[in-house]
Design a protein around this motif. Structure first.
Motif, PDB file in Angstrom:
ATOM      1  N   PRO A   1      20.184 108.431  -9.729  1.00 34.93           N
ATOM      2  CA  PRO A   1      20.908 108.392 -11.008  1.00 34.93           C
ATOM      3  C   PRO A   1      20.323 109.435 -11.953  1.00 34.93           C
ATOM      4  CG  PRO A   1      19.351 106.567 -10.859  1.00 34.93           C
ATOM      5  CD  PRO A   1      19.322 107.267  -9.525  1.00 34.93           C
ATOM      6  N   LEU A   2      21.192 110.275 -12.512  1.00 36.35           N
ATOM      7  CA  LEU A   2      20.735 111.332 -13.417  1.00 36.35           C
ATOM      8  C   LEU A   2      21.039 110.998 -14.873  1.00 36.35           C
ATOM      9  CD1 LEU A   2      21.905 114.496 -11.413  1.00 36.35           C
ATOM     10  CD2 LEU A   2      19.642 113.410 -11.413  1.00 36.35           C
ATOM     11  N   ASN A   3      22.040 110.176 -15.085  1.00 38.53           N
ATOM     12  CA  ASN A   3      22.477 109.867 -16.451  1.00 38.53           C
ATOM     13  C   ASN A   3      21.795 108.589 -16.937  1.00 38.53           C
ATOM     14  OD1 ASN A   3      23.878 109.103 -18.768  1.00 38.53           O
ATOM     15  ND2 ASN A   3      25.813 109.956 -18.026  1.00 38.53           N
ATOM     16  N   GLU A   4      21.014 108.725 -17.980  1.00 37.33           N
ATOM     17  CA  GLU A   4      20.237 107.575 -18.465  1.00 37.33           C
ATOM     18  C   GLU A   4      21.096 106.501 -19.117  1.00 37.33           C
ATOM     19  OE1 GLU A   4      16.546 108.362 -20.341  1.00 37.33           O
ATOM     20  OE2 GLU A   4      15.905 109.687 -18.726  1.00 37.33           O
ATOM     21  N   GLU A   5      22.363 106.796 -19.330  1.00 38.41           N
ATOM     22  CA  GLU A   5      23.287 105.794 -19.868  1.00 38.41           C
ATOM     23  C   GLU A   5      23.668 104.744 -18.822  1.00 38.41           C
ATOM     24  OE1 GLU A   5      24.784 106.053 -23.228  1.00 38.41           O
ATOM     25  OE2 GLU A   5      22.962 107.290 -23.292  1.00 38.41           O
ATOM     26  N   LEU A   6      23.431 105.031 -17.562  1.00 40.19           N
ATOM     27  CA  LEU A   6      23.811 104.079 -16.512  1.00 40.19           C
ATOM     28  C   LEU A   6      23.057 102.766 -16.696  1.00 40.19           C
ATOM     29  CD1 LEU A   6      23.837 106.412 -13.380  1.00 40.19           C
ATOM     30  CD2 LEU A   6      25.831 105.176 -14.281  1.00 40.19           C
ATOM     31  N   ASP A   7      23.788 101.688 -16.591  1.00 38.66           N
ATOM     32  CA  ASP A   7      23.222 100.361 -16.809  1.00 38.66           C
ATOM     33  C   ASP A   7      22.641  99.809 -15.505  1.00 38.66           C
ATOM     34  OD1 ASP A   7      22.633  97.902 -17.859  1.00 38.66           O
ATOM     35  OD2 ASP A   7      24.725  97.289 -18.192  1.00 38.66           O
ATOM     36  N   TYR A   8      21.383  99.387 -15.540  1.00 41.60           N
ATOM     37  CA  TYR A   8      20.762  98.728 -14.389  1.00 41.60           C
ATOM     38  C   TYR A   8      20.265  97.331 -14.785  1.00 41.60           C
ATOM     39  CZ  TYR A   8      20.468 102.588 -10.913  1.00 41.60           C
ATOM     40  OH  TYR A   8      20.735 103.565  -9.976  1.00 41.60           O
TER      41      TYR A   8
ATOM     42  N   SER B   1      30.021 104.009  -8.806  1.00 44.49           N
ATOM     43  CA  SER B   1      31.456 103.745  -8.752  1.00 44.49           C
ATOM     44  C   SER B   1      32.229 104.944  -8.196  1.00 44.49           C
ATOM     45  CB  SER B   1      31.956 103.404 -10.152  1.00 44.49           C
ATOM     46  OG  SER B   1      32.185 104.587 -10.872  1.00 44.49           O
ATOM     47  N   PRO B   2      33.435 104.676  -7.670  1.00 44.96           N
ATOM     48  CA  PRO B   2      34.226 105.781  -7.102  1.00 44.96           C
ATOM     49  C   PRO B   2      34.517 106.894  -8.114  1.00 44.96           C
ATOM     50  CG  PRO B   2      35.432 103.678  -6.979  1.00 44.96           C
ATOM     51  CD  PRO B   2      34.072 103.368  -7.506  1.00 44.96           C
ATOM     52  N   GLU B   3      34.476 106.575  -9.395  1.00 40.50           N
ATOM     53  CA  GLU B   3      34.715 107.623 -10.399  1.00 40.50           C
ATOM     54  C   GLU B   3      33.492 108.505 -10.628  1.00 40.50           C
ATOM     55  OE1 GLU B   3      36.129 105.300 -13.717  1.00 40.50           O
ATOM     56  OE2 GLU B   3      37.791 104.711 -12.410  1.00 40.50           O
ATOM     57  N   LEU B   4      32.343 108.069 -10.103  1.00 41.54           N
ATOM     58  CA  LEU B   4      31.092 108.784 -10.369  1.00 41.54           C
ATOM     59  C   LEU B   4      30.409 109.293  -9.104  1.00 41.54           C
ATOM     60  CD1 LEU B   4      29.595 106.248 -12.978  1.00 41.54           C
ATOM     61  CD2 LEU B   4      30.988 108.276 -13.452  1.00 41.54           C
ATOM     62  N   HIS B   5      30.646 108.589  -7.982  1.00 42.79           N
ATOM     63  CA  HIS B   5      29.980 108.999  -6.742  1.00 42.79           C
ATOM     64  C   HIS B   5      30.484 110.380  -6.320  1.00 42.79           C
ATOM     65  CE1 HIS B   5      28.703 109.120  -2.550  1.00 42.79           C
ATOM     66  NE2 HIS B   5      27.908 108.088  -2.797  1.00 42.79           N
ATOM     67  N   PRO B   6      29.566 111.260  -5.907  1.00 34.13           N
ATOM     68  CA  PRO B   6      30.015 112.619  -5.572  1.00 34.13           C
ATOM     69  C   PRO B   6      30.963 112.707  -4.369  1.00 34.13           C
ATOM     70  CG  PRO B   6      27.647 112.326  -5.133  1.00 34.13           C
ATOM     71  CD  PRO B   6      28.106 111.108  -5.871  1.00 34.13           C
ATOM     72  N   LEU B   7      30.951 111.706  -3.481  1.00 31.63           N
ATOM     73  CA  LEU B   7      31.740 111.815  -2.250  1.00 31.63           C
ATOM     74  C   LEU B   7      32.833 110.765  -2.070  1.00 31.63           C
ATOM     75  CD1 LEU B   7      29.326 112.428   0.779  1.00 31.63           C
ATOM     76  CD2 LEU B   7      30.898 114.064  -0.301  1.00 31.63           C
TER      77      LEU B   7
ATOM     78  N   PHE C   1      32.244  94.594 -11.456  1.00 34.82           N
ATOM     79  CA  PHE C   1      32.173  95.414 -12.670  1.00 34.82           C
ATOM     80  C   PHE C   1      31.657  96.804 -12.330  1.00 34.82           C
ATOM     81  CE2 PHE C   1      32.066  91.049 -13.943  1.00 34.82           C
ATOM     82  CZ  PHE C   1      32.840  91.015 -15.086  1.00 34.82           C
ATOM     83  N   ARG C   2      32.046  97.756 -13.174  1.00 35.74           N
ATOM     84  CA  ARG C   2      31.614  99.145 -12.957  1.00 35.74           C
ATOM     85  C   ARG C   2      31.247  99.774 -14.298  1.00 35.74           C
ATOM     86  NH1 ARG C   2      35.883  99.924  -8.632  1.00 35.74           N
ATOM     87  NH2 ARG C   2      34.734  99.878  -6.665  1.00 35.74           N
ATOM     88  N   PRO C   3      30.501 100.902 -14.267  1.00 32.40           N
ATOM     89  CA  PRO C   3      30.112 101.543 -15.534  1.00 32.40           C
ATOM     90  C   PRO C   3      31.338 101.994 -16.323  1.00 32.40           C
ATOM     91  CG  PRO C   3      28.898 102.494 -13.685  1.00 32.40           C
ATOM     92  CD  PRO C   3      29.960 101.625 -13.101  1.00 32.40           C
ATOM     93  N   SER C   4      31.218 101.947 -17.638  1.00 28.08           N
ATOM     94  CA  SER C   4      32.273 102.512 -18.473  1.00 28.08           C
ATOM     95  C   SER C   4      31.627 103.441 -19.492  1.00 28.08           C
ATOM     96  CB  SER C   4      33.058 101.406 -19.172  1.00 28.08           C
ATOM     97  OG  SER C   4      32.198 100.675 -20.007  1.00 28.08           O
ATOM     98  N   GLY C   5      32.390 104.409 -19.953  1.00 26.52           N
ATOM     99  CA  GLY C   5      31.900 105.328 -20.979  1.00 26.52           C
ATOM    100  C   GLY C   5      30.930 106.383 -20.465  1.00 26.52           C
ATOM    101  N   ILE C   6      30.868 106.537 -19.159  1.00 27.92           N
ATOM    102  CA  ILE C   6      29.992 107.582 -18.595  1.00 27.92           C
ATOM    103  C   ILE C   6      30.803 108.875 -18.500  1.00 27.92           C
ATOM    104  CG2 ILE C   6      28.677 108.285 -16.535  1.00 27.92           C
ATOM    105  CD1 ILE C   6      27.325 105.983 -17.963  1.00 27.92           C
ATOM    106  N   THR C   7      30.282 109.936 -19.078  1.00 29.50           N
ATOM    107  CA  THR C   7      31.082 111.167 -19.203  1.00 29.50           C
ATOM    108  C   THR C   7      30.644 112.265 -18.233  1.00 29.50           C
ATOM    109  OG1 THR C   7      29.609 111.926 -20.947  1.00 29.50           O
ATOM    110  CG2 THR C   7      31.584 110.745 -21.650  1.00 29.50           C
ATOM    111  N   THR C   8      29.705 111.952 -17.341  1.00 28.50           N
ATOM    112  CA  THR C   8      29.168 113.000 -16.463  1.00 28.50           C
ATOM    113  C   THR C   8      29.886 113.089 -15.119  1.00 28.50           C
ATOM    114  OG1 THR C   8      27.399 111.372 -16.097  1.00 28.50           O
ATOM    115  CG2 THR C   8      26.850 113.278 -17.436  1.00 28.50           C
ATOM    116  N   GLY C   9      30.897 112.249 -14.897  1.00 31.11           N
ATOM    117  CA  GLY C   9      31.731 112.354 -13.693  1.00 31.11           C
ATOM    118  C   GLY C   9      30.928 112.437 -12.399  1.00 31.11           C
TER     119      GLY C   9
END
Ligand code: UDP
Ligand code: MN
Length: 220
Positions: free
Chosen positions: A112-119, A131-137, A187-195
């Motif tokens: 994980p590179l984006n510190e906004e990600l919730d763990y 999530s599928p909106e964020l995973h590179p593959l 549930f999945r992350p929301s508001g993450i802008t790094t795609g």
């Protein structure tokens, strides 16, 4: 969590790491601002040592900055059978005992590179970080692989993962069905802008080949 024994400024082969390991703050175990939940990071593992050397300091730093109490379990498959990611996660669940109350199924090569990600503790239901909106593959909507957080209670409601998937793939898709079967909401992350830049995937498929041999009607 053990720090790796690599000396400072030392160069080794394998992928470079993007953030240096930092020691955790002193006495963090007693610091009440860290909250009461404890995360078991369950890492299915075999022959990905270079990735592990990057993963452990990265995650320890990432989670410590978020004040998440954690313990990393490296679940090393030592036999010569085909890789069984799901069985390793089941082993990790059992091994981690009562000292932790939630788990992260965590690929060793996904950082994980984006510190906004919730763990944080996934109270309401399984939380699919990768999530599928964020995973590179992987971009299909029922994807729950890569990184998935669950309370231990919810993992038990799902009856864990199936031990019957050998080689690459499908064990995560089958677990999606278990989540649904247990009546849990995903549930999945929301508001993450790094795609698709949200994670670093330390995976060269020529070097780390996927075991995609199929048997019979495996998908069914
Ligand atoms: N893995 C491993 N050794 C293997 C195969 C898989 O350690 O030989 C673990 C590792 O944690 C890896 C995860 O299982 O990140 C998922 O496998 P892989 O990276 O091949 O799958 P991908 O998601 O890249 O298709
Ligand atoms: Mn991978």
């Amino acid at each position: 969590v053990a720090q790796t024994s690599r000396g400072q400024g030392q160069e080794t082969s394998g992928p470079p790491r993007d953030c240096p390991p930092e020691p955790p703050p002193e006495h963090w175990e007693e610091d009440a601002s860290w909250g009461s939940h404890r995360l078991a990071v369950l890492v299915p593992f075999r022959e990905r040592f270079e990735e592990l050397l990057v993963f452990v300091p990265h995650m320890h730093r990432f989670l410590s900055r978020k004040k998440i109490r954690h313990h990393i379990y490296v679940l090393n498959q030592v036999d010569h059978l085909r890789f069984n990611r799901a069985a390793l996660i089941n082993v990790g669940f059992l091994e981690s005992g009562n000292s932790t109350d939630y788990i992260a199924m965590h690929d060793v090569d996904l950082l994980p590179l984006n510190e906004e990600l919730d763990y944080s503790f996934p109270e309401a239901g399984p939380f699919h970080v990768a999530s599928p909106e964020l995973h590179p593959l992987y971009h299909y909507k029922t994807y729950v692989g890569g990184i998935l957080l669950l309370s231990k209670q919810h993992y038990q409601l799902c009856n864990g993962m199936s031990n019957r998937f050998w080689g690459w793939g499908r064990e995560d898709d089958e677990f999606y069905r278990r989540i649904k079967g247990a009546g849990l909401q995903l549930f999945r992350p929301s508001g993450i802008t790094t795609g698709y830049q949200t994670f670093r995937h330390l995976h060269d498929p020529a070097w780390r080949k996927r075991d995609q041999k199929r048997i019979a009607a495996q998908k069914q």
